[in-house]
Design a protein around this motif. Structure first.
Motif, PDB file in Angstrom:
ATOM      1  N   LEU A 199       1.061  -1.385  -0.519  1.00 15.08           N
ATOM      2  CA  LEU A 199      -0.331   0.146  -0.027  1.00 15.08           C
ATOM      3  C   LEU A 199       0.722   1.432  -0.323  1.00 15.08           C
ATOM      4  CD1 LEU A 199      -2.483   0.937   0.275  1.00 15.08           C
ATOM      5  CD2 LEU A 199      -2.648   0.677   2.616  1.00 15.08           C
ATOM      6  N   GLY A 200       2.330   1.249   0.567  1.00 15.52           N
ATOM      7  CA  GLY A 200       3.042   2.459   0.291  1.00 15.52           C
ATOM      8  C   GLY A 200       3.960   1.766   1.374  1.00 15.52           C
ATOM      9  N   VAL A 201       5.040   2.677   0.890  1.00 17.26           N
ATOM     10  CA  VAL A 201       6.495   2.865   1.523  1.00 17.26           C
ATOM     11  C   VAL A 201       6.932   4.401   2.134  1.00 17.26           C
ATOM     12  CG1 VAL A 201       9.028   1.959   1.079  1.00 17.26           C
ATOM     13  CG2 VAL A 201       6.623   1.481  -0.699  1.00 17.26           C
ATOM     14  N   VAL A 202       7.198   3.820   3.382  1.00 17.32           N
ATOM     15  CA  VAL A 202       6.922   5.610   4.130  1.00 17.32           C
ATOM     16  C   VAL A 202       8.551   5.647   4.369  1.00 17.32           C
ATOM     17  CG1 VAL A 202       7.078   6.512   6.394  1.00 17.32           C
ATOM     18  CG2 VAL A 202       5.769   5.187   5.224  1.00 17.32           C
ATOM     19  N   PRO A 203       9.060   6.503   3.870  1.00 17.26           N
ATOM     20  CA  PRO A 203      10.740   6.992   4.160  1.00 17.26           C
ATOM     21  C   PRO A 203      11.401   7.191   5.805  1.00 17.26           C
ATOM     22  CG  PRO A 203      10.875   9.394   3.116  1.00 17.26           C
ATOM     23  CD  PRO A 203       9.309   7.691   3.198  1.00 17.26           C
ATOM     24  N   ASP A 204      12.382   7.181   6.460  1.00 18.22           N
ATOM     25  CA  ASP A 204      13.264   6.661   7.682  1.00 18.22           C
ATOM     26  C   ASP A 204      13.197   8.630   7.072  1.00 18.22           C
ATOM     27  OD1 ASP A 204      13.595   5.351   9.850  1.00 18.22           O
ATOM     28  OD2 ASP A 204      15.642   7.404   9.525  1.00 18.22           O
ATOM     29  N   ASP A 205      12.582   9.336   8.188  1.00 15.24           N
ATOM     30  CA  ASP A 205      12.575  10.208   8.522  1.00 15.24           C
ATOM     31  C   ASP A 205      12.783  11.318   9.449  1.00 15.24           C
ATOM     32  OD1 ASP A 205      12.203  13.349   7.219  1.00 15.24           O
ATOM     33  OD2 ASP A 205      10.322  13.135   5.680  1.00 15.24           O
ATOM     34  N   GLU A 206      13.740  12.483   9.120  1.00 14.61           N
ATOM     35  CA  GLU A 206      13.193  13.627  10.952  1.00 14.61           C
ATOM     36  C   GLU A 206      12.514  14.269  10.904  1.00 14.61           C
ATOM     37  OE1 GLU A 206      17.198  15.344  10.813  1.00 14.61           O
ATOM     38  OE2 GLU A 206      18.657  13.982  10.932  1.00 14.61           O
ATOM     39  N   SER A 207      11.517  14.648  10.075  1.00 13.41           N
ATOM     40  CA  SER A 207      10.507  14.900  10.647  1.00 13.41           C
ATOM     41  C   SER A 207      10.062  14.315  11.487  1.00 13.41           C
ATOM     42  CB  SER A 207      10.189  15.406   9.257  1.00 13.41           C
ATOM     43  OG  SER A 207       9.468  14.290   7.962  1.00 13.41           O
TER      44      SER A 207
END
Ligand SMILES: Nc1ncnc2c1ncn2[C@@H]1O[C@H](COP(=O)(O)OP(=O)(O)O)[C@@H](O)[C@H]1O
Ligand SMILES: [Mg+2]
Lengths: 265, 307
Positions: A199-207
């Motif tokens: 369904l989706g890919v979420v990056p590793d993200d400081e935000s």
């Protein structure tokens, strides 16, 4: 009649709560009415991530024990009128609620909301059983680590024995540079094993860290890459065909995900 | 507070202790037969002693549309089942009904649709084993067969004899006489095509375990953390990443074959082979594992010659 979606993973700390908060906010910003249920009783934190902790009066266990009406325990979000949170109890333990009570609760909520999102606790015990009891479908969150994928597989196996459609997968905390170096599992490795729809890919993200601490879901920050990923996931949930994010400077990844998406069994 | 072993009962608050629960719905009382996306799930009654539960199960299996060749999930409905009780259920499924116990869940599931089996009941099928294989033994560390070097330095070690307290369940009743003799045949080293075969049309996922007294064929993958134990051969028409134990009752001519063989561990008879540490090798062709002179070898699978 709305839809009840449980967000689960087996393993802890992979992003279930982050995903619940951001999907809830993204769906609400798209005009859907959404209620978030924090089913992690005893370890509540969805309210903190949503920045709503100071508004809690009643919680889920109060509702099922009949100390208050359901409507009294629902906390309205500060950004959207069409977004609510049913917080978990901090002091009770998971056995304070039964699967039957959760089923009843979900049945009532989906009359009034387009989406009921349930943030599941880690594990496969009572808390997990409660979280899935009233769900119409499940989203699995996994990080690109062998242990996370293994636990996700176990959960998928357990969900197969339930009467619900095949769960869909969100891969969280992917780091394109590490994948490129061969130091991290890539999406195809994960889909090979889990064989469910991506369904989706979420990056590793400081935000995510920043927004979690501020109680402002990243999905509402236009500049956040992870927020963008969650907004895309929300649109896919609504049936839109949204292309996958090209992560960082890696054009190859987009292509690969597309291909695998089509192949996922 | 109700203990872990007692079923969840809808309650409006603390009930006077010792009084029998009164708000129990009928669905909690009766055994339920659910058809799920991946097969059959049988939910045991939450009340009653284990022998009566077993009787209920036996009756339901007798009346149902058949579970032969299927993997069955048992929902213990909040009940704590001990190992001996699980074994009794497993033996009942296998012995009388030719089905495998896939997993036990202790959850409370929504009453799903009761109906026909989505997978369709399939009888045990025979797979014949006339596959010619090239037969160079594995060289220590630098494994090779007739065609090409194999990547895998398989570590062998001899397993303890099949564990007595954890045997592969075997039919014992006269009703299952044929299957019984076939199973005996497997352990006596008779051809595997005389043994019954369990066909699983599904992927086995982490935590799922199938044990069978004959051969097992999987139309799907066997994922890491899943395990198959068979008295006969194991054939996986997908990727085998978990654990496979063929010839578990002692047969040394059993094989494990897979479209892609990347197991965590393979056992044939009493010999254990494990994957090398570090990055798992990724074969690009079907392979099979067998014993040659007591050593576990992995060979390229060669399709039978047409004559
Ligand atoms: N995409 C991401 N990038 C960076 N940090 C993340 C991301 N997703 C989750 N985290 C962090 O990981 C930690 C665990 O996330 P959380 O959502 O609480 O997991 P869970 O609910 O599965 O236990 C939190 O500190 C969160 O901020
Ligand atoms: Mg959480």
């Amino acid at each position: 009649m709305g839809e009840v979606i449980v967000i689960t993973s087996g393993k802890g700390g992979v992003g279930k709560t982050t995903t619940s908060a951001n999907l809830g906010a993204a769906l609400a910003s798209l005009g859907k009415s959404v209620v978030l249920i924090d089913a992690d009783i005893g370890l509540r934190n969805l309210d903190v991530v949503m920045g709503l902790e100071n508004r809690i009066v009643y919680h889920l266990v109060d509702v099922v024990e009949g100390y208050c009406r359901l409507s009294q325990a629902l906390i309205k979000d500060k950004r959207f009128d069409n977004l609510c949170l049913l917080p978990a109890a901090q002091t009770k333990d998971k056995t304070a609620v039964t699967p039957e009570q959760m089923r009843q609760l979900c049945k009532e909520l989906k009359v009034d909301f387009d989406f009921v999102l349930i943030d599941s606790p880690a594990g496969i015990e009572q808390g997990f059983k409660n979280a899935i009891a009233g769900a119409d479908r499940a989203l699995i969150v996994a990080t690109p680590e062998v242990s996370s994928v293994r636990d996700a597989d176990r959960i998928i196996g357990l969900l197969e024995a339930e009467s619900m459609p095949a769960p869909r997968l969100i891969v969280n905390r992917i780091r394109p540079a590490m994948v490129r170096r061969g130091d991290m599992m890539d999406i195809s490795d994960i889909l090979d094993i889990l064989a469910i729809e991506l369904l989706g890919v979420v990056p590793d993200d400081e935000s995510i860290v920043v927004s979690t601490n501020r109680g402002e879901p990243a999905a509402l920050a236009a500049a956040s890459r992870a927020g963008q990923a969650y907004r895309n996931i929300a649109r896919r949930l609504l049936g839109e065909d949204v292309p996958f994010l090209s992560l960082g400077d890696n054009p190859g990844l987009l292509f690969r995900i597309r291909r695998l998406f089509g192949n996922a069994r | 507070m109700t203990g872990q072993g007692t079923p969840d009962v809808p309650s409006g608050g603390p009930a006077p202790s010792g009084s029998p629960p009164t708000m129990r719905s009928p669905s909690v009382e009766a055994l339920q037969w659910l058809s799920t996306r991946s097969g059959v799930r049988i939910r045991l009654p939450a009340k009653g002693t284990f022998p009566t539960v077993l009787e209920d199960l036996e009756r339901a299996l007798g009346e149902g549309s058949g579970v032969r060749g299927l993997a069955v999930t048992i929902d213990a409905a909040g009940r704590e089942l001990g190992v001996p009780q699980l074994r009794e259920i497993e033996v009942l499924l296998l012995e009388r009904h030719g089905a495998a116990l896939l997993q036990v869940v202790e959850g409370q599931s929504a009453a799903g649709k009761v109906g026909g089996l989505q997978n369709g009941a399939r009888g045990a099928r025979r797979v014949s084993r006339r596959t010619p294989v090239s037969s160079d033994p594995v060289l220590d560390g630098g494994v090779r067969n007739g065609r090409r070097a194999l990547r895998r330095p398989w570590r062998d070690r001899t397993a303890p004899p099949p564990v007595e307290d954890d045997p592969v369940p075997r039919p014992a009743s006269p009703a299952a006489g044929r299957a019984h003799s076939a199973a005996a045949g497997v352990s006596a080293g008779l051809p595997a095509d005389a043994a019954p075969t369990l066909l699983l049309r599904r992927t086995l996922r982490s935590g799922q375990r199938v044990r069978f007294h004959g051969n097992v064929v999987v139309l799907g993958d066997v994922n890491p953390g899943a395990e198959i134990v068979a008295a006969g051969d194991i054939v996986v028409m997908g990727t085998l990443r978990g654990v496979a134990h063929a010839g578990a009752t002692g047969s040394t001519d059993a094989i494990v074959a897979a479209f892609r063989l990347q197991p965590t561990q393979i056992r044939v008879g009493a010999v254990i082979g494990r994957a090398p540490d570090g990055q798992a090798p990724r074969p690009d062709t079907p392979e099979m594992a067998r014993l040659r002179d007591g050593v576990l070898v992995i060979e390229r699978y060669m399709p039978p010659a047409v004559d």
